[in-house]
Design an enzyme around this catalytic site. Structure first.
Site, PDB file in Angstrom:
ATOM      1  N   GLU A 146      -9.563   6.094   3.264  1.00 44.12           N
ATOM      2  CA  GLU A 146     -10.324   5.007   3.877  1.00 44.12           C
ATOM      3  C   GLU A 146      -9.346   3.877   4.134  1.00 44.12           C
ATOM      4  O   GLU A 146      -8.288   3.819   3.512  1.00 44.12           O
ATOM      5  CB  GLU A 146     -11.417   4.528   2.911  1.00 44.12           C
ATOM      6  CG  GLU A 146     -10.946   3.509   1.866  1.00 44.12           C
ATOM      7  CD  GLU A 146      -9.902   4.031   0.875  1.00 44.12           C
ATOM      8  OE1 GLU A 146      -9.809   5.266   0.722  1.00 44.12           O
ATOM      9  OE2 GLU A 146      -9.163   3.221   0.283  1.00 44.12           O
ATOM     10  N   SER A 194       1.700  -9.676  -0.619  1.00 49.03           N
ATOM     11  CA  SER A 194       1.382  -8.247  -0.588  1.00 49.03           C
ATOM     12  C   SER A 194       1.671  -7.589   0.759  1.00 49.03           C
ATOM     13  O   SER A 194       1.888  -6.384   0.821  1.00 49.03           O
ATOM     14  CB  SER A 194      -0.077  -8.044  -0.973  1.00 49.03           C
ATOM     15  OG  SER A 194      -0.916  -8.807  -0.125  1.00 49.03           O
ATOM     16  N   LYS A 224       0.817  -1.220   0.000  1.00 49.61           N
ATOM     17  CA  LYS A 224       0.000   0.000   0.000  1.00 49.61           C
ATOM     18  C   LYS A 224       0.849   1.269   0.000  1.00 49.61           C
ATOM     19  O   LYS A 224       0.421   2.318  -0.471  1.00 49.61           O
ATOM     20  CB  LYS A 224      -0.946   0.004   1.215  1.00 49.61           C
ATOM     21  CG  LYS A 224      -1.979  -1.114   1.206  1.00 49.61           C
ATOM     22  CD  LYS A 224      -3.125  -0.848   0.261  1.00 49.61           C
ATOM     23  CE  LYS A 224      -4.157  -1.968   0.286  1.00 49.61           C
ATOM     24  NZ  LYS A 224      -5.180  -1.836  -0.761  1.00 49.61           N
TER      25      LYS A 224
HETATM   26  C1  LIG Z   1      -1.504  -6.816   2.747  1.00 50.61           C
HETATM   27  C2  LIG Z   1      -2.674  -6.533   1.890  1.00 50.61           C
HETATM   28  N1  LIG Z   1      -2.842  -7.247   0.766  1.00 50.61           N
HETATM   29  C3  LIG Z   1      -3.899  -7.048  -0.044  1.00 50.61           C
HETATM   30  C4  LIG Z   1      -4.875  -6.120   0.257  1.00 50.61           C
HETATM   31  C5  LIG Z   1      -6.047  -6.011  -0.652  1.00 50.61           C
HETATM   32  O1  LIG Z   1      -6.094  -4.854  -1.413  1.00 50.61           O
HETATM   33  P1  LIG Z   1      -5.726  -4.826  -2.938  1.00 50.61           P
HETATM   34  O2  LIG Z   1      -6.578  -5.819  -3.639  1.00 50.61           O
HETATM   35  O3  LIG Z   1      -6.004  -3.429  -3.351  1.00 50.61           O
HETATM   36  O4  LIG Z   1      -4.290  -5.165  -3.072  1.00 50.61           O
HETATM   37  C6  LIG Z   1      -4.735  -5.340   1.417  1.00 50.61           C
HETATM   38  C7  LIG Z   1      -5.745  -4.322   1.758  1.00 50.61           C
HETATM   39  O5  LIG Z   1      -5.861  -3.834   2.806  1.00 50.61           O
HETATM   40  C8  LIG Z   1      -3.611  -5.566   2.249  1.00 50.61           C
HETATM   41  O6  LIG Z   1      -3.443  -4.879   3.380  1.00 50.61           O
END
Ligand SMILES: Cc1ncc(COP(=O)(O)O)c(C=O)c1O
Lengths: 263, 402
Positions: free
Chosen positions: B112, B382, B90
């Site tokens: 948000e 992620s 993020k």
């Molecule tokens: C570690 C992590 N992975 C994935 C996501 C999912 O969001 P996005 O699909 O935008 O990557 C989030 C959202 O809060 C997150 O904190």
């Protein structure tokens, strides 16, 4: 000519400002909504705005959010709203009625099917809070084929270029949002509204209604000096909310509206 | 095909702008400002320098040897977004947008957050530049991601709880939009996923594409060839689109987005928007046209996922498009599968993944055994799981948790 155009012609010839109350269909229940529409018509409403409840009303403040929640607890959907219009027409109510909605419930119902149903039940126009002119052409065309109005919103933040686009898509009247923000009663009217109405007049001959934040007879009078009508939403919805605990919602709202109605 | 949206922000029939008119001027202003920096070398250099020096990029592409061997199939690499400053991908988008907000002269930032990772990232870049920061977060998410709430407050942000609806990400976005519409002049809305009205889905994707560009370079260095499969979890869709986008032109690369299968297939029990049997249909929510979980009346459904970051009723419009043309496949991982994957990765690789990312791992666990050892898979890790440890402990110890 549809009922909205006729009404504004009449107001103009009588040199009067219009009064446009807003309520949410199904708040607190559909039977009350029907009676409220009849009451509003009787109490001098020029046009009635009937809200279609939506789960995610981003343009609304807490009062109308709460009303939508109450209506959704009764599982009120587009079909119920249309049915209510049909019922008040059967009762002989001839006040113009416009449906006020977010786009998704209408999209799911089907744009063509919605327009046909509006025509059948006797609704006169529709206003979609989250449908800007760039996205509105298909729906505008579908409605225009049936002589139904698409009321477009204009905001103080809209550029002249945008006001022109808005007016090009609009029919019935143009709804001028009095200030940046969500719906909700305010004690003071912003002076942005008058300026916006003046700017809009250079792009359209359609009548212009001002809404967002209007809650008193004095504000309505003030607005009608420069606009063709004033919309009162949250203040009436609040009154409905306050009356739910009381014996007679309708009677209570009647008193409130009689004090508001300029005529 | 260049995978760019048209001037109105549409990929095919998905995207656009469905917002109150009051927001159209600020959105047009934002679009103009964004397109001005998009090809501006100075801006892009500033962005990449900050990602390097502040956030620690590039993140490694790590060969997960023990996991690969355990599963007995594909060679699995992890793109280590969990090693980014603040603990997830993020931060990439937050850094990009804060630089833009500064160029636009905005002093007040709102955001948000679901899992709290985007809120933390936003609070962090606001602290870095001395800007006022307000973060909206659903009450339910504040409860299950309490650590992140505290982190945001430490970073000087104001966290405002949202008690409407399911008290999760969707409700937080509604409240952020209401704030923006009320404070249009002063405020920059720093949206955290590839969602919302144009230009957000494009802009967030662009900023997150650093993930895929690095991964592409890194895999070519390590393996001298492109990967066979990419896997990423899909909440709003930002980490996945960030990994996928630079590979879209490589037709031989298969891509799989993993949605939250939750605890069942009925509406309300999951957050899998592409699951048509589970109530996913095309609609309009929060500024964009995409797949939505909704009932027959077009009311938005409640969603459920063990992971706050995937617990959302809509999905970024570019994903809806990529799904419609068959370029990206979408799968689901259930709460239980994600929880198992959370533990598996911790034990086999010494990496505690975020519950969101665990959905991607869970899918890898499912498909890797069917692949051959000379096939390569990249999973986007992620985020890291520190924020989830308390919640997982409750679940493993059997303490009731909703
Ligand atoms: C570690 C992590 N992975 C994935 C996501 C999912 O969001 P996005 O699909 O935008 O990557 C989030 C959202 O809060 C997150 O904190």
């Amino acid at each position: 000519m549809n009922r909205i155009d006729e009404k504004f012609k009449q107001l103009e010839s009588e040199k009067r400002g219009g009064f446009i109350p807003f309520i949410v269909a199904g708040d607190p229940n559909l039977a009350a909504t029907k009676n409220l529409i009849l009451l509003l018509a009787e109490s001098g409403a020029s046009v009635i705005e009937l809200g279609v409840p939506f789960s995610d009303p981003v343009a609304d403040g807490v009062t109308i959010q709460a009303a939508a929640e109450r209506a959704l607890r009764n599982r009120i959907g587009v079909t119920d709203v249309l049915e209510t219009v049909k019922e008040v027409r059967v009762e002989g109510c001839e006040t113009p009625i416009i449906l006020f909605s977010y786009f998704n419930p209408i999209l799911q119902f089907g744009l063509e099917k919605f327009a046909s149903a509006m025509k059948t039940v006797g609704a006169d126009g529709v206003l979609i809070t989250d449908l800007v002119p760039e996205e509105a052409e298909d729906f505008r065309r579908i409605l225009a084929e049936k002589d139904l109005a698409l009321i477009m919103l204009a905001a103080p933040t809209s550029s002249d270029e945008r006001l022109k686009k808005i007016c090009d898509k609009a029919s019935g009247f143009v709804y001028a949002v009095s200030r940046a923000g969500v719906t909700g009663a305010r004690n003071e009217m912003s002076n942005e509204a008058e300026n916006l109405v003046k700017r809009l007049r250079t792009f359209t001959d359609l009548p212009i209604a001002v809404g967002f934040g209007i809650s008193t007879a004095a504000q309505i009078e003030e607005v009608c000096k420069y606009a063709d009508a004033a919309v009162v939403g949250s203040a009436i919805v609040k009154e409905i909310e306050r009356s739910i605990e009381l014996v007679d919602v309708i009677e209570n709202v009647r008193k409130f509206v009689e004090n508001l109605s300029p005529n | 095909m260049d995978f760019q949206p048209n001037a109105l922000g549409y990929w095919g029939e998905f995207g656009g702008r469905f917002v109150p008119e009051t927001l159209m001027s600020p959105i047009e202003e934002l679009t103009g400002a964004y397109f001005a920096v998009r090809d501006d070398a100075d801006f892009q250099t500033e962005f990449l320098n900050l990602l390097q020096d502040f956030s620690g990029r590039p993140t490694p592409l790590f060969y997960a040897k023990r996991l690969s061997e355990k599963l007995g199939g594909a060679k699995i690499y992890l793109k280590r977004e969990d090693l980014s400053h603040t603990g997830s991908h993020k931060i990439n988008n937050a850094v990009g947008q804060i630089l833009l907000a500064r160029r636009m002269g905005k002093k007040r930032i709102i955001a948000e957050t679901g899992a709290g990772q985007h809120g933390v990232a936003t609070a962090t870049v606001c602290a870095l530049f001395g800007l006022e920061c307000v973060v909206y977060m659903g009450d339910e998410d504040m409860r299950r991601q309490a650590l992140n709430v505290f982190r945001m407050r430490l970073l000087g942000a104001e966290v405002r709880g949202v008690g409407a609806g399911a008290k999760t990400l969707k409700d937080a976005i509604n409240e952020a939009l209401r704030d923006w519409v009320t404070n249009v002049d002063s405020t920059y809305y720093l949206l955290g996923s590839a969602l919302g009205p144009h230009p957000y889905p494009l802009m967030v994707r662009d900023f997150q594409s650093v993930i895929g560009r690095e991964a592409r370079r890194q895999i070519l260095e390590k393996e001298n060839r492109l990967p066979d499969v990419l896997v990423a979890c899909v909440g709003g869709g930002s980490n996945s689109i960030g990994l996928f986008h630079p590979f879209l032109v490589d037709e031989i690369v298969r891509m799989i987005g993993v949605e939250a299968g939750g605890k069942g297939n009925n509406l309300g029990e999951h957050a899998a928007r592409f699951n048509k049997a589970g109530g996913g249909r095309i609609g309009v929510l929060q500024g964009t046209k995409s797949y939505l979980l909704q009932n027959d009346d077009g009311q938005i459904a409640l969603t459920h996922s063990i992971s706050a970051g995937l617990d959302y009723a809509s999905v970024g419009p570019e994903h809806a498009f990529l799904q419609s043309i068959g370029r990206v496949e979408y799968a689901m991982a259930t709460d239980d599968e994600a929880l198992a994957a959370f533990q598996t990765l911790s034990e086999t690789e010494g990496i505690i993944p975020a519950l969101e990312s665990s959905h991607g791992i869970a899918h890898a666990v499912k498909i890797a055994p069917e692949m051959s050892p000379d096939e390569i898979m990249i999973v986007n890790l992620s985020g890291r799981g520190d924020k989830d440890v308390n919640q997982v402990q409750e679940m493993i110890d059997g303490t009731p948790s909703s």
